[in-house]
Write an enzyme that holds these catalytic residues in place. Structure first.
Site, short mmCIF file in Angstrom:
data_model
loop_
_atom_site.label_atom_id
_atom_site.label_comp_id
_atom_site.label_asym_id
_atom_site.label_seq_id
_atom_site.Cartn_x
_atom_site.Cartn_y
_atom_site.Cartn_z
N ARG A 69 0.83 -1.55 -0.09
CA ARG A 69 0.36 0.10 -0.08
C ARG A 69 0.86 1.37 0.00
NH1 ARG A 69 -2.87 -4.02 2.78
NH2 ARG A 69 -2.00 -3.27 5.03
N GLU A 106 4.69 -10.07 15.25
CA GLU A 106 4.66 -11.11 15.99
C GLU A 106 4.57 -12.40 16.34
OE1 GLU A 106 -0.31 -9.97 16.89
OE2 GLU A 106 0.19 -10.03 18.19
P1 AMP Z 1 4.39 -2.35 11.57
O1 AMP Z 1 6.03 -3.28 10.38
O2 AMP Z 1 3.82 -3.37 12.90
O3 AMP Z 1 4.94 -1.09 12.45
O4 AMP Z 1 3.62 -2.98 10.49
C1 AMP Z 1 2.59 -2.02 9.08
C2 AMP Z 1 2.80 -2.72 8.18
O5 AMP Z 1 1.56 -4.31 8.30
C3 AMP Z 1 2.12 -2.11 7.57
O6 AMP Z 1 2.48 -2.69 5.79
C4 AMP Z 1 0.60 -2.09 7.11
O7 AMP Z 1 0.27 -1.57 5.44
C5 AMP Z 1 0.51 -3.78 7.97
N1 AMP Z 1 -0.27 -3.36 9.26
C6 AMP Z 1 -0.03 -3.58 10.25
N2 AMP Z 1 -1.42 -3.78 11.16
C7 AMP Z 1 -2.41 -3.19 10.46
C8 AMP Z 1 -3.61 -3.01 10.91
N3 AMP Z 1 -3.59 -2.49 12.17
N4 AMP Z 1 -4.98 -2.79 9.85
C9 AMP Z 1 -3.96 -2.58 8.60
N5 AMP Z 1 -2.63 -2.84 8.24
C10 AMP Z 1 -1.57 -2.95 9.17
#
Ligand code: AMP
Length: 184
Positions: A69, A106
């Site tokens: 995205r 996670e």
């Molecule tokens: P992080 O690495 O934990 O910061 O997760 C970010 C990535 O995971 C991004 O590319 C987001 O598009 C996706 N992502 C994680 N959590 C969500 C959520 N609750 N809703 C939509 N996309 C998420």
């Protein structure tokens, strides 16, 4: 009304255009779905204009977008700034020589890649994704840009989930988000 340089009516318009899907893709995760923002021409334009106005005077050389995205908003920004667009992709998708970076999810690990000739030493880069949760993904992208000698000017997102602490997990780099979902 302006808050931190952001027009609060615009930010509300953007936030209201994002759909929340409970328990997707797994139980207890609320997925923040920006496809409803992208399909709303007014909200989409407001979000793209916000990124453009923020970076137009920052002497950006390249925009890095994170799979998938981040490609949408990153490519629009690169076009409007008149600079190159660089994809950071999930492992195994880029055809030329790559650098890669593993990071923790996670459960388990993930890996992202960048083409080794995508950024030149000293180039000023903004990194774009739709959302920051724990910050693991953008941290990996930052490391890839730095390995190539790029300077990360800022990392920018449409959505931030503050309770997951992503901002605090990114050492020494500025994080910008348009809207926040905190315990909602
Ligand atoms: P992080 O690495 O934990 O910061 O997760 C970010 C990535 O995971 C991004 O590319 C987001 O598009 C996706 N992502 C994680 N959590 C969500 C959520 N609750 N809703 C939509 N996309 C998420």
């Amino acid at each position: 009304m302006e808050l931190n340089g952001l027009n609060s009516n615009h930010m509300k318009r953007i936030k209201d255009s994002i759909r929340s899907i409970p328990n997707f893709p797994i139980e207890n995760i609320t997925f923040r779905d920006i496809t409803t923002l992208m399909q709303d021409p007014e909200a989409f334009k407001l979000a793209c204009d916000e990124f453009h106005n923020r970076y137009k005077d920052k002497k950006i050389d390249k925009v890095v977008g994170i799979d998938a995205r981040g490609f949408v908003f990153g490519a629009v920004l690169a076009y409007s700034l008149g600079v190159g667009f660089i994809p950071v992709r999930k492992k195994g998708k880029l055809p030329f020589k790559t650098l890669s970076e593993k990071y923790s999810l996670e459960y388990g690990t993930a890996e992202v890649e960048i083409h080794e000739d995508a950024i030149s030493k000293g180039e000023r880069v903004v990194i774009i994704d739709d959302l920051i949760a724990t910050g693991g993904t953008v941290n990996a992208a930052i490391n890839l840009v730095k390995k190539l000698g790029g300077i990360v000017v800022e990392c920018a997102f449409i959505v931030e989930l503050p309770e997951l602490g992503g901002r605090n997990n990114i050492q020494g780099h500025d994080i910008f988000s348009m809207v926040q979902f905190d315990g909602e």
